[in-house]
Design a protein around this motif. Structure first.
Motif, PDB file in Angstrom:
ATOM      1  N   ALA A   1      31.754  12.791  12.265  1.00 10.75           N
ATOM      2  CA  ALA A   1      32.238  11.705  11.397  1.00 10.75           C
ATOM      3  C   ALA A   1      31.202  10.610  11.223  1.00 10.75           C
ATOM      4  CB  ALA A   1      33.522  11.124  11.968  1.00 10.75           C
ATOM      5  N   GLN A   2      30.378  10.342  12.245  1.00 15.84           N
ATOM      6  CA  GLN A   2      29.385   9.276  12.154  1.00 15.84           C
ATOM      7  C   GLN A   2      27.997   9.786  11.772  1.00 15.84           C
ATOM      8  OE1 GLN A   2      29.263   7.492  16.045  1.00 15.84           O
ATOM      9  NE2 GLN A   2      27.943   9.085  16.907  1.00 15.84           N
ATOM     10  N   ASP A   3      27.878  11.103  11.528  1.00 15.94           N
ATOM     11  CA  ASP A   3      26.596  11.679  11.148  1.00 15.94           C
ATOM     12  C   ASP A   3      26.242  11.265   9.718  1.00 15.94           C
ATOM     13  OD1 ASP A   3      25.211  14.410   9.817  1.00 15.94           O
ATOM     14  OD2 ASP A   3      24.399  13.753  11.752  1.00 15.94           O
ATOM     15  N   ASN A   4      25.024  10.782   9.537  1.00 10.54           N
ATOM     16  CA  ASN A   4      24.600  10.326   8.204  1.00 10.54           C
ATOM     17  C   ASN A   4      24.642  11.438   7.165  1.00 10.54           C
ATOM     18  OD1 ASN A   4      24.150   7.738   9.151  1.00 10.54           O
ATOM     19  ND2 ASN A   4      21.987   8.120   9.643  1.00 10.54           N
ATOM     20  N   GLY A   5      24.383  12.649   7.605  1.00 15.09           N
ATOM     21  CA  GLY A   5      24.421  13.769   6.674  1.00 15.09           C
ATOM     22  C   GLY A   5      25.806  14.024   6.121  1.00 15.09           C
ATOM     23  N   THR A   6      26.814  13.528   6.822  1.00 12.77           N
ATOM     24  CA  THR A   6      28.189  13.684   6.355  1.00 12.77           C
ATOM     25  C   THR A   6      28.641  12.488   5.533  1.00 12.77           C
ATOM     26  OG1 THR A   6      28.757  14.997   8.301  1.00 12.77           O
ATOM     27  CG2 THR A   6      30.582  14.036   7.080  1.00 12.77           C
TER      28      THR A   6
END
Length: 433
Positions: A117-122
């Protein structure tokens, strides 16, 4: 002059009487048709057969050599494929060990969801409106499962909803990240992992196949080779008592069957034999699951229309694996045609048909029967001349209405068929001579 006047009056009277007779007869015919006719409409029906079936497979029990105390937990789900030597179950010294392992799995799933959820790619490429729609759909699915008490996948659905909500929060700048929450969960995870101890025993598969933890005591009684020997009494006895009292001994943890194919046997009551070797949908009515089966045989018992049916299927899942006696429904097909009441059917030239009211007159129309119900039949929809069409006004009981018209009744048709059979017999005798 006087004679001519009388003649004209007489002619006028005759014309008036004829016109009145025609009008009255048409009114009578219309009123009679309204009360004794029905419109030919399109109708769809399904031919089904309900019975209680017994599942038959070649099964072998799975034993454990460990006779000490402890708590058993399975490594695989019912219906899962196992290979020779693979782990089926483990025995721990306490329930706490099983609970801790379950909690560790839940924590790992939640940590993975928060990290994604906190991944920039997402979050950099997500559309908040799209995520909001997904959240709404996931929430509805979660509530539906709770209402129907389908709780098997409840935790995974909860984690999926959590992930979507966290993605929305980060992409909408409500939250920057979930580092603190991940740290708390990781600490809890590490504490549980430290408390784990090895299992006191492991149960492995002695051969490859499909596993289920459900045991009913019929494992050695029912085999695929012995299906032909099963009687109605045998089948009814199993249906009446789906599980033997001595089914589960202390060292039995389940059973294996080598093939994903299975068969079902049951007692049915029908004269139909035409669907042997055909494939149909079979529904387990208690759970609503449907499988494609083939009718292997239908053997009459000699007791009226009683018969033993044998089905085969090559679809395997946890429901089938854990089942022995199930209430089922076979759907032999869906039929759509023009609905015709049996009381309206008559014969003409040995062919089935009905009388219809058309233009104030009765006409015979042929029918092409594609399905027969208890009090009606379905006729194929066709534009061929001389056949029943949609919305024709069908006479329900045309005996009195069609009296004196051409055609034959049921009795006459049967008589014609008998005479034809006699003629065929005579011809056969002549040929043999």
């Amino acid at each position: 002059m006087r004679f001519r006047r009388l003649r004209d009056i007489l002619i006028y009277l005759i014309i008036i009487v004829c016109i009145s007779a025609i009008v009255i007869s048409q009114i009578y015919l219309t009123m009679s048709a309204d009360s004794d006719t029905e419109d030919a409409t399109l109708f769809t029906t399904s031919k089904t057969l309900n019975f209680t079936g017994v599942i038959v497979r070649d099964e072998s029990l799975v034993y454990t050599s460990y006779l000490g105390g402890g708590v058993l937990t399975y490594d695989i789900d019912d219906g899962s494929r196992v290979s020779n030597g693979s782990s089926i179950a483990k025995i721990y010294n306490s329930y706490t060990q099983i609970y801790n392992r379950h909690e560790i799995e839940k924590l790992e799933e939640e940590i993975e969801a928060l990290e994604k959820a906190q991944d920039n790619g997402t979050t950099d490429y997500v559309q908040p409106e799209f995520i909001s729609t997904q959240i709404s759909e996931q929430y509805k699915e979660l509530i539906a499962d709770i209402r129907t008490q389908d709780l098997e996948d409840l935790n995974s659905e909860r984690v999926e909803l959590l992930k979507l909500m966290c993605i929305l929060n980060v992409s909408s700048n409500v939250e920057s990240d979930y580092t603190d929450r991940i740290s708390v969960l990781t600490e809890r995870l590490n504490t549980l992992e430290v408390s784990l101890v090895n299992a006191v025993a492991t149960v492995s598969a002695s051969s490859s196949g499909y596993f289920t933890s459900v045991v009913d005591g019929y494992e050695s009684d029912l085999t695929t080779d012995g299906i032909s020997d099963l009687t109605v009494d045998d089948i009814n006895a199993i249906v009446a008592s789906p599980q033997k009292d001595t089914a589960m001994s202390s060292n039995v943890i389940g059973k294996l069957f080598s093939d994903y194919k299975w068969q079902m046997v049951g007692v049915i009551y029908t004269d139909d034999r035409y669907f042997v070797n055909e494939s149909f949908d079979l529904t387990f009515t208690s759970v609503g699951k449907t499988y494609n089966v083939t009718v292997e045989s239908i053997t009459a018992t000699g007791n009226g229309n009683e018969a033993i049916i044998v089905l085969s299927c090559d679809q395997m899942d946890e429901t089938v694996a854990a089942s022995r006696v199930v209430d089922v429904e076979i759907q032999f097909g869906t039929y759509t045609g023009i609905k015709v009441s049996r009381s309206a059917i008559r014969f003409q030239n040995g062919q089935k048909g009905v009388y219809v009211v058309s233009g104030g007159q009765t006409e015979f129309r042929y029918i092409d029967v594609i399905y027969e119900g208890d009090d009606y039949v379905l006729s194929a929809v066709t534009t061929e001349d001389g056949y029943l069409s949609l919305y024709d006004s069908v006479l329900l009981d045309p005996v009195s209405t069609t009296e004196g018209q051409s055609g034959t009744t049921d009795e006459e048709s049967e008589s014609e068929d008998s005479e034809a059979e006699e003629e065929d017999t005579v011809e056969e005798d002549d040929n043999s001579e």
